[in-house]
Scaffold this motif. Structure first.
Motif, PDB file in Angstrom:
ATOM      1  N   MET A 145       0.854  -1.195   0.000  1.00  0.00           N
ATOM      2  CA  MET A 145       0.000   0.000   0.000  1.00  0.00           C
ATOM      3  C   MET A 145       0.886   1.240   0.000  1.00  0.00           C
ATOM      4  O   MET A 145       1.803   1.363   0.785  1.00  0.00           O
ATOM      5  N   ALA A 146       0.570   2.136  -0.917  1.00  0.00           N
ATOM      6  CA  ALA A 146       1.376   3.363  -0.999  1.00  0.00           C
ATOM      7  C   ALA A 146       1.183   4.195   0.243  1.00  0.00           C
ATOM      8  O   ALA A 146       0.115   4.261   0.816  1.00  0.00           O
ATOM      9  N   LYS A 147       2.231   4.865   0.651  1.00  0.00           N
ATOM     10  CA  LYS A 147       2.191   5.685   1.857  1.00  0.00           C
ATOM     11  C   LYS A 147       2.155   7.153   1.452  1.00  0.00           C
ATOM     12  O   LYS A 147       3.109   7.676   0.887  1.00  0.00           O
ATOM     13  N   VAL A 148       1.054   7.823   1.755  1.00  0.00           N
ATOM     14  CA  VAL A 148       0.912   9.211   1.328  1.00  0.00           C
ATOM     15  C   VAL A 148       1.891  10.127   2.017  1.00  0.00           C
ATOM     16  O   VAL A 148       2.203  11.202   1.495  1.00  0.00           O
ATOM     17  N   VAL A 149       2.396   9.712   3.171  1.00  0.00           N
ATOM     18  CA  VAL A 149       3.289  10.610   3.897  1.00  0.00           C
ATOM     19  C   VAL A 149       4.645  10.737   3.253  1.00  0.00           C
ATOM     20  O   VAL A 149       5.432  11.587   3.636  1.00  0.00           O
ATOM     21  N   VAL A 150       4.949   9.903   2.288  1.00  0.00           N
ATOM     22  CA  VAL A 150       6.233  10.029   1.608  1.00  0.00           C
ATOM     23  C   VAL A 150       6.041  10.549   0.195  1.00  0.00           C
ATOM     24  O   VAL A 150       6.822  10.301  -0.693  1.00  0.00           O
ATOM     25  N   TYR A 151       4.958  11.326   0.007  1.00  0.00           N
ATOM     26  CA  TYR A 151       4.673  11.834  -1.318  1.00  0.00           C
ATOM     27  C   TYR A 151       5.763  12.762  -1.826  1.00  0.00           C
ATOM     28  O   TYR A 151       5.884  12.982  -3.021  1.00  0.00           O
TER      29      TYR A 151
ATOM     30  N   LEU B   2       6.646  -1.181   4.817  1.00  0.00           N
ATOM     31  CA  LEU B   2       6.517  -1.500   3.394  1.00  0.00           C
ATOM     32  C   LEU B   2       6.208  -2.987   3.214  1.00  0.00           C
ATOM     33  O   LEU B   2       7.002  -3.744   2.647  1.00  0.00           O
ATOM     34  N   PRO B   3       5.043  -3.409   3.709  1.00  0.00           N
ATOM     35  CA  PRO B   3       4.713  -4.843   3.681  1.00  0.00           C
ATOM     36  C   PRO B   3       4.456  -5.377   2.278  1.00  0.00           C
ATOM     37  O   PRO B   3       4.373  -6.605   2.098  1.00  0.00           O
ATOM     38  N   GLN B   4       4.333  -4.498   1.287  1.00  0.00           N
ATOM     39  CA  GLN B   4       4.075  -4.966  -0.075  1.00  0.00           C
ATOM     40  C   GLN B   4       5.272  -5.686  -0.683  1.00  0.00           C
ATOM     41  O   GLN B   4       5.136  -6.398  -1.686  1.00  0.00           O
TER      42      GLN B   4
ATOM     43  N   GLY C 243      11.528   3.315  -6.609  1.00  0.00           N
ATOM     44  CA  GLY C 243      10.355   2.673  -6.041  1.00  0.00           C
ATOM     45  C   GLY C 243      10.499   1.187  -5.803  1.00  0.00           C
ATOM     46  O   GLY C 243       9.587   0.560  -5.250  1.00  0.00           O
ATOM     47  N   GLY C 244      11.635   0.600  -6.223  1.00  0.00           N
ATOM     48  CA  GLY C 244      11.848  -0.828  -6.008  1.00  0.00           C
ATOM     49  C   GLY C 244      12.222  -1.127  -4.570  1.00  0.00           C
ATOM     50  O   GLY C 244      12.529  -0.227  -3.774  1.00  0.00           O
ATOM     51  N   ALA C 245      12.215  -2.403  -4.212  1.00  0.00           N
ATOM     52  CA  ALA C 245      12.517  -2.803  -2.833  1.00  0.00           C
ATOM     53  C   ALA C 245      13.914  -2.348  -2.425  1.00  0.00           C
ATOM     54  O   ALA C 245      14.124  -1.859  -1.311  1.00  0.00           O
ATOM     55  N   GLY C 246      14.883  -2.513  -3.323  1.00  0.00           N
ATOM     56  CA  GLY C 246      16.249  -2.095  -3.005  1.00  0.00           C
ATOM     57  C   GLY C 246      16.386  -0.597  -2.865  1.00  0.00           C
ATOM     58  O   GLY C 246      17.170  -0.102  -2.046  1.00  0.00           O
ATOM     59  N   TRP C 247      15.609   0.122  -3.662  1.00  0.00           N
ATOM     60  CA  TRP C 247      15.600   1.594  -3.592  1.00  0.00           C
ATOM     61  C   TRP C 247      15.110   2.053  -2.223  1.00  0.00           C
ATOM     62  O   TRP C 247      15.726   2.900  -1.579  1.00  0.00           O
ATOM     63  N   TRP C 248      14.007   1.452  -1.763  1.00  0.00           N
ATOM     64  CA  TRP C 248      13.470   1.805  -0.451  1.00  0.00           C
ATOM     65  C   TRP C 248      14.388   1.321   0.677  1.00  0.00           C
ATOM     66  O   TRP C 248      14.567   2.014   1.681  1.00  0.00           O
ATOM     67  N   MET C 249      14.957   0.140   0.501  1.00  0.00           N
ATOM     68  CA  MET C 249      15.822  -0.409   1.548  1.00  0.00           C
ATOM     69  C   MET C 249      17.052   0.466   1.744  1.00  0.00           C
ATOM     70  O   MET C 249      17.515   0.666   2.883  1.00  0.00           O
TER      71      MET C 249
END
Length: 349
Positions: free
Chosen positions: A1-7, A158-160, A174-180
């Motif tokens: 689910m996208a998180k609006v707080v990191v818009y 980021l449970p997705q 936006g990928g998992a590695g990018w967020w990690m």
């Protein structure tokens, strides 16, 4: 689910009409402020709020909208008589004159000379913004902290992303590695989870004081500037991209073109190792020009407020000047298109 707080990292929505209250043609500088913020920020930010009482009421209104009215009533009921009632008229309008008279001595702090300087106003507005960011971060932590241990793990927020996604470590935007990577940058003590301060840096990277987070933001920002893809900026790339952004905000701060250093001088100052290239770490001194966050926005907005209310153009505001321009400081309250009950339904609070 996208998180609006990191818009601020995910969207490119322009702030169209951020300063709609401006009268067309009123001030060329005011118009340039609107265009500058809209064009350069290129995304939605929280509008700076001058009065913490307005922020408080907006928060309670949002809580009511989220069906938390009972909690809000319990919190406010005791404060209502002492804190709120005296500032509202019978028709539920906020008495902004009384509020400015109350707040003026709080702004006039260093030195206490009967005037509010630009620096004092900036300090005040940035503190309100920082408090608001902290409030939103605390709410988001409470919402996403599934096991209620007071900290956030990557999986909680980021449970997705599955374990397979994390192992693939996709570094694309936006990928998992990018967020990690950003999660690890914010994890200052490297314990695998984020406390509230680290989480605040994660949600508001442009305003972070964490060096790793700042470098990450700048590497992301450099992507569109580094035309040859070598991971650094040569002078030509710097002039055509980074310097133009820097110059526009610097001109607004100094109000004089001649006070802005030339591209050549700035490049030489930033190029610490004198290799004629700039890497992300060397761009950190101008981060808030290249990727302004909410604190930078509050600072620039303070300059606008001072410009609008400073009648004698002496660079500081008297109480009389602020009272003569209440609409500038309380634009939401005086905006005729707003529904008063949405913000100041005092009886419901």
């Amino acid at each position: 689910m996208a998180k609006v707080v990191v818009y601020t990292l995910l969207t490119t929505i322009f702030i169209i009409g951020v300063l709609l209250f401006l009268t067309p043609g009123k001030h060329n500088e005011a118009q340039s402020v609107e265009a500058l913020i809209t064009r350069r920020l290129g995304r939605r930010l929280e509008m700076p709020v001058f009065d913490p009482l307005v922020t408080r009421i907006e928060r309670l209104s949002h809580e009511k909208d989220e069906k938390e009215a009972n909690t809000a009533e319990a919190v406010v009921k005791e404060e209502k008589d002492d804190m709120f009632d005296e500032y509202f008229s019978q028709d539920k309008r906020l008495n902004t004159t009384m509020r400015i008279r109350f707040l003026f001595p709080l702004l006039d702090g260093a030195p206490r000379d009967g005037f509010v300087s630009l620096k004092e106003l900036q300090t005040w507005m940035m503190q309100q913004t920082e408090d608001n960011m902290g409030y939103r971060t605390a709410n988001e932590l409470e919402l996403q902290d599934k096991d209620k241990d007071g900290v956030i793990t990557f999986e909680e927020y980021l449970p997705q992303f599955s374990k397979e996604d994390i192992e693939k470590n996709e570094k694309g935007h936006g990928g998992a590695g990018w967020w990690m990577e950003q999660f690890k940058n914010a994890d200052f003590d490297h314990n695998g989870y984020l406390d509230i301060e680290e989480f605040n840096n994660f949600l508001h990277p442009e305003d972070s004081r964490n060096g790793d987070v700042q470098r990450w933001v700048l590497r992301e920002r450099m992507t569109g500037m580094d035309t040859n893809g070598d991971g650094k900026l040569e002078y030509k790339e710097f002039v055509g991209n980074a310097y133009e952004m820097y110059k526009e905000f610097a001109k607004f701060e100094t109000e004089e073109d001649e006070n802005v250093p030339t591209a050549q001088l700035l490049f030489a100052e930033l190029d610490r190792d004198k290799d004629r290239f700039l890497v992300a770490d060397e761009l950190r001194p101008i981060l808030h020009y290249l990727q302004p966050g909410e604190l930078s926005y509050a600072k620039y907005y303070s300059t606008f407020l001072c410009h609008e209310a400073d009648e004698d153009k002496d660079g500081k505001l008297s109480l009389e000047e602020m009272l003569n321009h209440e609409d500038v400081f309380y634009k939401a309250v005086h905006h005729e298109d707003l529904d008063d009950d949405d913000y100041f339904d005092h009886d419901e609070l």
